[in-house]
Design an enzyme around this catalytic site. Structure first.
Site, mmCIF file in Angstrom:
data_model
loop_
_atom_site.group_PDB
_atom_site.id
_atom_site.type_symbol
_atom_site.label_atom_id
_atom_site.label_comp_id
_atom_site.label_asym_id
_atom_site.label_seq_id
_atom_site.Cartn_x
_atom_site.Cartn_y
_atom_site.Cartn_z
ATOM 1 N N LYS A 82 0.849 -1.194 0.000
ATOM 2 C CA LYS A 82 0.000 0.000 0.000
ATOM 3 C C LYS A 82 0.881 1.239 0.000
ATOM 4 O O LYS A 82 1.863 1.307 0.753
ATOM 5 C CB LYS A 82 -0.896 -0.026 1.250
ATOM 6 C CG LYS A 82 -1.909 1.116 1.332
ATOM 7 C CD LYS A 82 -2.757 0.994 2.601
ATOM 8 C CE LYS A 82 -3.869 2.025 2.652
ATOM 9 N NZ LYS A 82 -4.704 1.894 3.863
ATOM 10 N N SER A 127 -9.799 -0.599 7.094
ATOM 11 C CA SER A 127 -9.205 -0.449 5.765
ATOM 12 C C SER A 127 -8.480 -1.667 5.203
ATOM 13 O O SER A 127 -8.047 -1.649 4.054
ATOM 14 C CB SER A 127 -8.242 0.744 5.749
ATOM 15 O OG SER A 127 -8.979 1.945 5.699
ATOM 16 N N SER A 179 -9.651 1.662 2.830
ATOM 17 C CA SER A 179 -8.800 2.456 1.967
ATOM 18 C C SER A 179 -7.703 1.674 1.236
ATOM 19 O O SER A 179 -7.158 2.184 0.264
ATOM 20 C CB SER A 179 -8.123 3.542 2.815
ATOM 21 O OG SER A 179 -7.230 2.962 3.757
#
Lengths: 448, 446
Positions: free
Chosen positions: A59, A158, A134
């Site tokens: 990420k 997330s 996210s």
């Protein structure tokens, strides 16, 4: 063997060891696949071409030395970090190499990936849908077999929520299990790094690699995670089902899938009991006070002086949370907001403590709905916030949570959430693994 | 103007940089003085995204030592908070500091005022001693401002008093005593010119007899010497009394000191006051201190200046003024105490040793304590008692110092002691001082 990109981490490690394929062949296979798929799904923000190592996708909020790290924000558009996050160092020690940085909501603020300054990632199961957020890119990368596994961060859901919406395994470890050093902070008392994998066994392996003490994170527990529990069935396992997670707002289709998963667990020997977590109803409100307060402080370092971009480059959601947090901490409001929220957070923790005296794990839905259409909730922040209602309480309590694929509704994946006591990832993973081994959901692949 | 109508109300905030090996929240060297700019930095003290703080235990120990030296209680638990504000030298956009639960609270330090006001000893209450971190350093070059982060996150201890000072002399004495304590504890060199010790005074005035605090206070900041601070405090007291006398209303503001004009000047008014939005630092655990730990730290502390002064007075029977000179510098005091051990064997009195060390202004680095005692004994055996010899020396002193002679003759007879001192110096301390004085009086009265 047809496609080595579909292999689990465990099988990939074995394949290399047995010389079924080389690390070079493995990296080439992923490179090719990314070349053909990435423009469709908008998963990677930057890529690195490797010839060795097990390919992992990271990420873009996790710091990688010499690889651009944007946190999904324009404000860090040209930021190339001079150091590695602790988790990256630990992965490198275990023969893993970063093949790319994945798209995410700006500074991890969002539940659909649409708050990324670099455009949304699309759901590999249906490109008209969001992949969740996210950690959108990290979930989609595993779903589309563009990496062996990936890392994301979970502050209020997330990891678990995009894992659920994208049909992969996602683990949010306990707060303090994995060093946060090098994870660009959103809310320091909630953030936790964790893996997205193709099966539960892989999540266990990655957790063993990345957990353990760090002289750079004072909140990180010293002991490494070592799995000891392997179950063959769910006999003697007591599962608590919180009635608050099945109320108004839970989609009927999702509910049906979750209920049949619970039935399956009962068939495997588990005792299912209804439990109550009465303070659940305050969780979203408490979360938005505490998280935004910490956000307002954590993002102050992007002051326009050192990273080349002014604060007007923050996206709308980031600005909204900075303002909300600044207000919550302001003199005259602090007690009514921040202090009150901190107290209720304690009550939420106590809810879990009480319940875990009688049961081994909590099981319920991750998300009230399956993946929704792109654009559906972007203009309604409150609606977006409520999509994390089942994941936020565990984040506030610092306990581990796993999302395991458990079926489909409207042709889209549904994830089953398994929660355990703080630092009891062992039982969470063991229960998830038994369920997974008696179902075949992980064999389902999106058609892309 | 009626000065006596008013009394000043002054509180002091002192910042001291600790001399720990590493910084407060990272592993960089805390010794930044004269180092290549931005060479003692890492992701943590640069406030890079993703970096996290770690507590320097050595700094906490030194903070506790300071607290104990200032008679504070040590809180059983304490935690760090974030003080949020924007400034280019503040890498994280917040300073990690303490507000609600500082490490040390409720102490005191006695100060004295030798000035004519005759206030004597006053107990200054200490509100808190807390741990925080320093910021980077800005240098303005033409239109540009450069930032050096070497100083960023160097451990800083803040000591805050209650508004108990009544004069600038007390302020000076307090600051001097603090500096002495830091040096005795070995926690900081406390060099004001290097910025290792910084003073901020809150000054206001009220009518004598008024109990409540004035409704405003003027903060004197960025003043880098004791002398300037004293001057600034005095100037402020005068300025404020004048303003009140004129019927002006004084307001909360921050003022600096203009060295050239010898006056304070406005830096910031209240309208620009910050809301720092303090909240507990989520990246750091609470810290707790057991009685055992505190006792352990206490037991490792050296004798402090106040106690040493008492001991020199009571045990060694030194004159107060001499004792003060000796304890002023720990190195000097240690030298004296070593000489004392040797002196005891040889039958030399403490006061004699003190006299010798103070009057001869000996070079401590090149001398050794036992040598001093030997010198004293040698001098003693060759004391100058011969009247003629002494008269010769006295004449020399008189000839070389016509000014002193003149002031003596104009009635300032205390100047005689200065002349005695000169004879003592010419004779390398061998002259019989009593006799010298008699001879001088005789000569001068002729």
């Amino acid at each position: 063997m047809s496609d080595i990109t579909q292999l689990t981490l465990k099988k990939t490690v074995d394949g290399i060891k047995n010389k079924d394929f080389s690390e070079k062949e493995l990296n080439e296979a992923f490179f090719k696949k990314i070349e053909s798929q990435n423009s469709k799904l908008n998963i990677f923000l930057s890529q690195k071409i490797n010839t060795t190592g097990i390919p992992v996708a990271i990420k873009d909020i996790i710091i990688t030395k010499d690889i651009p790290t944007t946190a999904g924000s324009k404000i860090l558009e040209n930021f190339i970090p001079p150091y590695n996050a602790t988790v990256i160092e630990k992965l490198i020690e275990n023969g893993v190499s970063v093949i790319g940085k994945t798209n995410c909501d700006e500074f991890a603020m969002g539940s659909s990936g649409e708050n990324s300054a670099y455009g949304p990632t699309l759901n590999p199961w249906d490109i008209t849908k969001v992949p969740g957020g996210s950690s959108s890119g990290s979930a989609a990368a595993v779903a589309a077999d563009l990496c062996v596994f990936s890392l994301g961060t979970d502050t209020g859901g997330s990891i678990r929520q995009p894992a659920s919406l994208s049909g992969v395994v996602g683990l949010k470890p306990s707060y303090g299990r994995v060093s946060r050093y090098g994870s660009i902070a959103m809310a320091s008392s909630l953030d936790q790094i964790g893996p997205f994998t193709k099966c539960v066994e892989d999540a266990r392996l990655v957790l063993e690699w990345i957990s353990g003490g760090d002289k750079y994170d004072s909140n990180c527990k010293n002991e490494k995670f070592l799995s000891s529990k392997k179950l063959t069935n769910l006999k003697n396992i007591k599962i608590g089902v919180p009635k608050e997670y099945f109320g108004k707002g839970l989609d009927e289709g999702v509910k049906k899938v979750i209920n049949s998963a619970l039935k399956k667990m009962e068939d495997l020997g588990a005792e299912i009991v209804e439990v109550s977590l009465p303070n659940t109803k305050y969780a979203v409100a408490v979360y938005y006070i505490i998280m935004s307060s910490e956000v307002s402080s954590n993002l102050a370092r992007f002051d326009g002086i050192r990273y080349g971009k002014d604060r007007d480059k923050f996206g709308a959601e980031v600005k909204r949370r900075i303002m909300l947090g600044t207000f919550s901490l302001a003199s005259g409001y602090y007690d009514a907001y921040f202090t009150k929220a901190a107290k209720v957070r304690n009550l939420i923790k106590q809810d879990f403590d009480r319940v875990f005296q009688k049961i081994n794990v909590i099981v319920g839905p991750v998300s009230p709905t399956v993946a929704w259409n792109l654009g559906d909730k972007v203009n309604d922040p409150l609606k977006m916030y409520l999509s994390d209602a089942y994941t936020i309480p565990a984040s506030l309590a610092g306990i581990p949570g796993l999302s395991v694929p458990c079926g489909f509704s409207e042709g889209l994946p549904v994830g089953l959430q398994i929660l355990g006591k703080q630092f009891d990832e062992d039982i969470v993973l063991a229960v998830g693994e038994v369920y997974e081994s008696y179902t075949s959901w992980k064999e389902e692949k999106p058609k892309i | 103007m009626n000065q006596d109508k008013y009394e000043p109300v002054i509180g002091l905030e002192v910042h001291v940089e600790l001399n720990t090996k590493t910084k407060m929240f990272c592993y960089c060297s805390a010794d930044y003085f004269a180092k290549q700019t931005n060479s003692q930095v890492c992701p943590v003290c640069l406030g890079l995204p993703g970096a996290l703080p770690m507590i320097n235990r050595e700094a906490i120990k030194k903070c506790i030592q300071i607290g104990l030296a200032l008679n504070c209680s040590i809180n059983e638990t304490s935690y760090f908070e974030r003080k949020n504000y924007f400034y280019p030298d503040l890498a994280k956009g917040f300073q990690t500091s303490q507000l609600v639960l500082p490490i040390c609270v409720k102490g005191w330090l006695d100060v004295e005022d030798d000035s004519l006001t005759g206030l004597g000893m006053t107990r200054i209450r200490i509100n808190r001693v807390h741990q925080e971190e320093d910021t980077g350093k800005l240098t303005h070059v033409g239109d540009e401002t450069l930032i050096d982060f070497n100083r960023s996150s160097v451990p800083l201890v803040e000591i805050v008093t209650e508004p108990d000072f009544k004069s600038s002399a007390q302020v000076r004495d307090y600051a001097k005593k603090l500096q002495q304590i830091f040096k005795y504890l070995g926690v900081s060199s406390a060099d004001m010119e290097k910025g290792q010790m910084r003073l901020e005074a809150n000054v206001s005035v009220r009518l004598v007899g008024q109990k409540e605090l004035p409704p405003y206070r003027v903060e004197l900041k960025n003043i880098n010497s004791f002398r300037f601070m004293v001057a600034a405090v005095e100037y402020e007291i005068k300025r404020q009394i004048e303003a009140l006398e004129k019927g002006e209303k004084l307001s909360q503001e921050t003022r600096g000191w203009n060295e050239a004009k010898n006056e304070t000047y406005l830096q910031r008014s209240k309208e620009e006051a910050h809301d720092y939005r303090y909240f507990p630092e989520p990246d750091l655990p609470e810290i707790s201190f057991s009685d055992n730990l505190v006792n352990q730290i206490k037991s490792e502390m050296p004798e402090l200046p106040a106690l040493k002064l008492e001991r020199y007075k009571n045990e060694f029977k030194l004159k107060l003024s001499d004792a003060k000179i000796l304890i002023d510098d720990l190195f000097l005091a240690n030298f004296f105490e070593e000489a004392l051990i040797y002196g005891r064997e040889k039958g030399v009195e403490a006061q004699q040793i003190a006299n010798y060390i103070i009057n001869q202004k000996i070079d401590l680095v090149d001398s050794n304590p036992s040598q001093i005692v030997d010198d004293i004994l040698a001098k003693k055996s060759s004391t100058l008692d011969d009247d003629l010899e002494l008269e010769k020396l006295a004449k020399e002193a008189i000839e070389k110092n016509p000014n002193m002679v003149e002031s003596y003759k104009s009635g300032k007879i205390s100047v005689i002691m200065a002349l005695v001192g000169i004879v003592m110096r010419i004779s390398s301390g061998r002259a019989n001082a009593q006799k010298v004085k008699e001879i001088l009086v005789k000569l001068l009265n002729n």
